[in-house]
Structures are given as C-alpha cells and as structure tokens.
Design an enzyme around this catalytic site. Structure first.
Site, PDB file in Angstrom:
ATOM      1  N   ALA A  16       1.010  -1.363  -0.060  1.00  0.00           N
ATOM      2  CA  ALA A  16       0.041  -0.046  -0.105  1.00  0.00           C
ATOM      3  C   ALA A  16       1.011   0.887  -0.035  1.00  0.00           C
ATOM      4  CB  ALA A  16      -0.921   0.074   1.457  1.00  0.00           C
ATOM      5  N   GLY A  18       5.952   2.681   0.576  1.00  0.00           N
ATOM      6  CA  GLY A  18       6.957   2.264   0.839  1.00  0.00           C
ATOM      7  C   GLY A  18       7.997   1.545  -0.293  1.00  0.00           C
ATOM      8  N   GLY A  20       7.027  -1.935  -1.185  1.00  0.00           N
ATOM      9  CA  GLY A  20       6.190  -2.155  -1.955  1.00  0.00           C
ATOM     10  C   GLY A  20       5.626  -1.670  -3.063  1.00  0.00           C
ATOM     11  N   TYR A 153      15.112  -8.741  14.194  1.00  0.00           N
ATOM     12  CA  TYR A 153      14.647  -7.560  13.365  1.00  0.00           C
ATOM     13  C   TYR A 153      15.721  -8.727  12.743  1.00  0.00           C
ATOM     14  CZ  TYR A 153      14.375  -5.258   8.584  1.00  0.00           C
ATOM     15  OH  TYR A 153      14.287  -4.681   7.478  1.00  0.00           O
TER      16      TYR A 153
HETATM   17  N1  LIG Z   1      13.050   0.718   5.523  1.00  0.00           N
HETATM   18  C1  LIG Z   1      13.838   0.315   4.895  1.00  0.00           C
HETATM   19  O1  LIG Z   1      15.100   1.315   5.699  1.00  0.00           O
HETATM   20  C2  LIG Z   1      14.482  -1.120   4.553  1.00  0.00           C
HETATM   21  C3  LIG Z   1      13.557  -1.709   4.983  1.00  0.00           C
HETATM   22  N2  LIG Z   1      13.668  -3.348   3.859  1.00  0.00           N
HETATM   23  C4  LIG Z   1      12.014  -3.724   4.008  1.00  0.00           C
HETATM   24  O2  LIG Z   1      11.531  -3.926   3.444  1.00  0.00           O
HETATM   25  C5  LIG Z   1      10.184  -4.180   3.281  1.00  0.00           C
HETATM   26  C6  LIG Z   1       8.935  -3.167   3.247  1.00  0.00           C
HETATM   27  O3  LIG Z   1      10.011  -2.119   3.901  1.00  0.00           O
HETATM   28  P1  LIG Z   1       9.342  -0.479   3.736  1.00  0.00           P
HETATM   29  O4  LIG Z   1       8.724  -0.636   2.465  1.00  0.00           O
HETATM   30  O5  LIG Z   1      10.965   0.255   4.420  1.00  0.00           O
HETATM   31  O6  LIG Z   1       8.408  -0.665   4.905  1.00  0.00           O
HETATM   32  P2  LIG Z   1       6.710   0.583   5.237  1.00  0.00           P
HETATM   33  O7  LIG Z   1       5.956   0.753   6.801  1.00  0.00           O
HETATM   34  O8  LIG Z   1       6.627   1.837   4.447  1.00  0.00           O
HETATM   35  O9  LIG Z   1       5.381  -0.794   4.574  1.00  0.00           O
HETATM   36  C7  LIG Z   1       5.485  -1.720   4.987  1.00  0.00           C
HETATM   37  C8  LIG Z   1       4.029  -1.970   4.239  1.00  0.00           C
HETATM   38  O10 LIG Z   1       3.593  -3.439   4.855  1.00  0.00           O
HETATM   39  C9  LIG Z   1       2.255  -3.635   5.389  1.00  0.00           C
HETATM   40  N3  LIG Z   1       2.093  -4.390   6.840  1.00  0.00           N
HETATM   41  C10 LIG Z   1       2.942  -4.525   7.671  1.00  0.00           C
HETATM   42  N4  LIG Z   1       2.466  -5.362   8.463  1.00  0.00           N
HETATM   43  C11 LIG Z   1       1.588  -5.875   7.814  1.00  0.00           C
HETATM   44  C12 LIG Z   1       1.004  -7.833   7.937  1.00  0.00           C
HETATM   45  N5  LIG Z   1       1.043  -8.465   8.336  1.00  0.00           N
HETATM   46  N6  LIG Z   1       0.651  -7.795   6.601  1.00  0.00           N
HETATM   47  C13 LIG Z   1       0.638  -7.375   5.460  1.00  0.00           C
HETATM   48  N7  LIG Z   1       1.125  -6.030   5.037  1.00  0.00           N
HETATM   49  C14 LIG Z   1       1.795  -5.298   6.425  1.00  0.00           C
HETATM   50  C15 LIG Z   1       2.193  -2.575   6.321  1.00  0.00           C
HETATM   51  O11 LIG Z   1       0.792  -1.492   6.300  1.00  0.00           O
HETATM   52  C16 LIG Z   1       2.923  -1.394   4.826  1.00  0.00           C
HETATM   53  O12 LIG Z   1       1.906  -0.992   3.990  1.00  0.00           O
HETATM   54  C17 LIG Z   1      10.100  -4.391   4.536  1.00  0.00           C
HETATM   55  O13 LIG Z   1      10.016  -6.312   4.694  1.00  0.00           O
HETATM   56  C18 LIG Z   1      11.661  -4.733   5.560  1.00  0.00           C
HETATM   57  O14 LIG Z   1      11.784  -4.885   6.084  1.00  0.00           O
HETATM   58  C19 LIG Z   1      15.066  -3.829   4.437  1.00  0.00           C
HETATM   59  C20 LIG Z   1      15.259  -3.117   4.337  1.00  0.00           C
HETATM   60  C21 LIG Z   1      15.739  -1.274   4.827  1.00  0.00           C
HETATM   61  C1  LIG Z   2      13.224  -1.562   8.283  1.00  0.00           C
HETATM   62  C2  LIG Z   2      13.488  -1.308   9.374  1.00  0.00           C
HETATM   63  C3  LIG Z   2      15.016   0.111   8.474  1.00  0.00           C
HETATM   64  C4  LIG Z   2      15.569  -0.048   8.499  1.00  0.00           C
HETATM   65  C5  LIG Z   2      16.000  -1.555   8.242  1.00  0.00           C
HETATM   66  C6  LIG Z   2      16.712  -1.658   7.078  1.00  0.00           C
HETATM   67  O1  LIG Z   2      16.599  -3.493   7.061  1.00  0.00           O
HETATM   68  C7  LIG Z   2      18.586  -1.800   6.879  1.00  0.00           C
HETATM   69  C8  LIG Z   2      19.268  -1.267   8.187  1.00  0.00           C
HETATM   70  C9  LIG Z   2      20.433  -0.735   7.736  1.00  0.00           C
HETATM   71  C10 LIG Z   2      21.213  -0.919   8.083  1.00  0.00           C
HETATM   72  C11 LIG Z   2      21.553  -1.512   9.673  1.00  0.00           C
HETATM   73  C12 LIG Z   2      23.243  -0.797   9.932  1.00  0.00           C
HETATM   74  C13 LIG Z   2      23.167  -0.908  11.662  1.00  0.00           C
HETATM   75  C14 LIG Z   2      24.528  -0.634  11.783  1.00  0.00           C
HETATM   76  C15 LIG Z   2      24.670  -1.521  13.509  1.00  0.00           C
HETATM   77  O2  LIG Z   2      23.755  -1.003  13.878  1.00  0.00           O
HETATM   78  C16 LIG Z   2      26.047  -1.792  14.189  1.00  0.00           C
HETATM   79  O3  LIG Z   2      26.417  -0.772  14.958  1.00  0.00           O
HETATM   80  C17 LIG Z   2      26.562  -2.993  13.849  1.00  0.00           C
HETATM   81  C18 LIG Z   2      28.194  -2.881  13.971  1.00  0.00           C
HETATM   82  C19 LIG Z   2      28.882  -4.086  13.386  1.00  0.00           C
HETATM   83  C20 LIG Z   2      27.985  -5.413  12.622  1.00  0.00           C
HETATM   84  C21 LIG Z   2      29.313  -6.102  12.683  1.00  0.00           C
HETATM   85  C22 LIG Z   2      28.872  -7.065  11.499  1.00  0.00           C
HETATM   86  O4  LIG Z   2      27.793  -7.492  11.672  1.00  0.00           O
HETATM   87  O5  LIG Z   2      29.553  -7.563  10.648  1.00  0.00           O
END
Ligand SMILES: NC(=O)C1=CN([C@@H]2O[C@H](COP(=O)(O)OP(=O)(O)OC[C@H]3O[C@@H](n4cnc5c(N)ncnc54)[C@H](O)[C@@H]3O)[C@@H](O)[C@H]2O)C=CC1
Ligand SMILES: CC/C=C\C[C@H](O)/C=C/C=C\C=C\C=C\C(=O)[C@@H](O)C/C=C\CCC(=O)O
Length: 257
Positions: A16, A18, A20, A153
C-alpha cells in the site's frame, strides 16, 4: 536469459505504501498485471485507485491480506488467480520493525513470508502442474550483519536470507526461482522505526552517518525488477547499498565437499 515481465501477473505483499508501492509501480510500467496487497485496507485502496487511473482498472486490483493470517494468504492467492488466471511473480515485501512486539514482527517478517512462499510453490511449481514462476523476498543488510539496536529484526532478516538461499537447492524440480534483495536503509516510515529502536544503542554520530546514506524506494524497486528479469543467479541475495556497486552477495560454503 531475461525473464519477460510483460503480460505476467504479480502479487506484492505490504504494497500500500513504501518500497512495495514502488515495486508495484515498476511492475505495472513493465506491463505486468499487479495485485496490491496490504493489511492497511484504506491506504491500499487509495494506492490501487492511483494505479488504476494511470494503468487502467483491468491491470491492477487490491486484495486485503494480513500475512499473519493463513486464511488471508490463501484468499490472496485464490482471488489473484481467479482475477488474472495465474500468478507468475510474488514479491514478499510486508515487514515491520518492532523490537517490543518481537513475536508479531517474527510472525510478519518470517512466518508470513514463508507461508506465502509455500503458497507460491503450491500454485507455481511444475511438480503441481504449474508453469513455474519467480519469488523475490525482501531481506535487508540487517540479514547479513549484526545489529545491537534491533537484534530480533536482524534475526528475522537472517531467516529470510537463509530460507531464500535454501529454496534454491530444489529450484530445478519446481521451476520456481527464489531470490532476496538486501537493501541498506531506505527513506520510508519503517526507517523511522529503525531510528527509534537504535537511538539507545547506537551513537547519534553513527545513526546520522547511516541516515546520511539512505536509499530511495525507487532504488529498491529497480533492484527487484532486475532480480525478476535476471534468470542467472537463482537463490542468491542481491546487496543494494550506497557504498558499493549493487551485486549478488556470495558467502563461502562451510562444507569442504
Ligand atoms: N525501510 C528500510 O530501510 C528497509 C526496509 N526493508 C524491508 O522492506 C520491506 C518494506 O519496508 P518499507 O517499505 O520500508 O516499510 P513500510 O512500513 O513503508 O511499508 C510496509 C508495508 O507493509 C504493511 N504491513 C505491515 N504489516 C503487515 C501484515 N501483517 N500484512 C500485510 N502487510 C503488512 C504496512 O501496512 C505497510 O504498508 C520490509 O520487509 C522491510 O523490512 C529492508 C531494508 C531496508
Ligand atoms: C526496517 C527498518 C529500517 C531499516 C532496517 C533495514 O533493514 C536496514 C538497515 C540498514 C543498516 C543497519 C545498520 C546497523 C548497524 C549497526 O547496528 C552497527 O552498530 C553494527 C556494528 C557492527 C556489525 C558488524 C557486522 O555484523 O559485520
């Protein structure tokens, strides 16, 4: 070989908004029929109306689905097939970051994703008289590294990575190709959840550094389309970060044979 998206039908969970939503838009631009699916029904209907205005009502529908509910997932696949005849592509995108309610997070990020993959196989596998297909799972860089601020996570995304890689080993018999995409931080609502979860663990300096390199949703959609079209690397993760060229992520086997 390039997989032709034109004329195919795709389901994108959690689409809906982000990442997706952006994936749906790119699939529609490539000529696919798209099922927008989400638990947020109002936002999902708004998004679908937007797409129908641009691409026509016959090519895009909304089917409400909470991926933690088995019956919702079964209804999603059966309604998509009833509407478009077949499901060729599934992007398991739905995911949350909620370290407090970590059991719900695992239900969504892992259990729901695995159940959706099983339904994709049930419907696509050439073992079940299917025509084959493609599944792309949303993992994360968090599935490839440690993270003190969002431990569960990171565990959920390690599970997505491991499950996707393992599916590869039987890809030959099912003719269903699995890949996962591992994005760095992307500027969406969920990244704010990440910020909130990590504030007490990571220094502000590190958080600001990480957030200074956030990707756009369009970047991940581009990577997902690449993965769907590229038939040469079944089972692999595709690492998408601003620090290096986007590429498949290889890790050494631990087996000496
Ligand atoms: N935003 C980021 O930095 C990153 C996100 N991801 C992954 O990408 C995917 C999408 O994330 P975003 O677009 O950032 O999040 P978002 O929060 O913008 O979108 C997520 C969508 O999933 C829906 N959702 C939540 N629970 C649900 C359920 N039980 N059933 C069906 N839909 C549900 C929400 O309503 C929302 O529309 C996630 O799996 C996230 O872990 C991966 C790496 C980085
Ligand atoms: C879903 C919520 C939004 C973002 C999460 C998403 O999936 C992406 C995350 C991107 C980067 C995360 C970085 C995290 C860094 C840390 O926590 C550092 O402190 C880790 C430090 C050492 C890790 C060393 C290793 O595993 O090689």
């Amino acid at each position: 070989m390039t997989y032709d998206i034109k004329g195919k039908t795709a389901i994108v969970t959690g689409s809906a908004r982000g990442i997706g939503k952006c994936i749906c838009s790119d699939l529609l631009k490539k000529g696919a029929n798209v099922v927008v699916s989400d638990t947020a029904e109002d936002v999902g209907n708004e998004t679908t109306a937007e797409f129908q205005k641009e691409f026509g009502e016959s090519r895009v529908v909304f089917i409400r689905c909470n991926v933690t509910k088995e019956e919702d997932l079964q209804n999603l696949y059966s309604k998509a097939i009833a509407t478009f005849g077949y499901v060729d592509i599934v992007v398991n995108n739905a995911g949350i970051l909620n370290e407090e309610n970590w059991k719900l997070m695992m239900e969504i990020n892992v259990t729901g994703l695995i159940r959706s993959c099983q339904l994709a196989l049930d419907n696509m596998s050439t073992k079940n008289k299917g025509k084959g297909g493609v599944v792309v799972n949303l993992a994360s860089v968090a599935g490839l590294m440690a993270g003190e601020g969002s431990k569960v996570y990171h565990a959920s995304k390690h599970a997505v990575y491991g499950y996707t890689r393992s599916q590869y080993l039987t890809q030959g018999t099912d003719n269903v190709r699995f890949n996962c995409v591992c994005p760095f931080l992307v500027d969406t609502a969920l990244a704010q959840d990440w910020d909130n979860s990590n504030r007490t663990f990571l220094t502000s300096d590190l958080i600001e550094k990480l957030k200074a390199h956030m990707l756009k949703t369009e970047d991940i959609a581009e990577a997902v389309i690449f993965l769907i079209e590229d038939e040469s690397n079944a089972g692999k993760a595709y690492l998408v970060t601003p620090f290096q060229k986007w590429d498949y992520y290889e890790q050494p086997s631990v087996l000496p044979f």
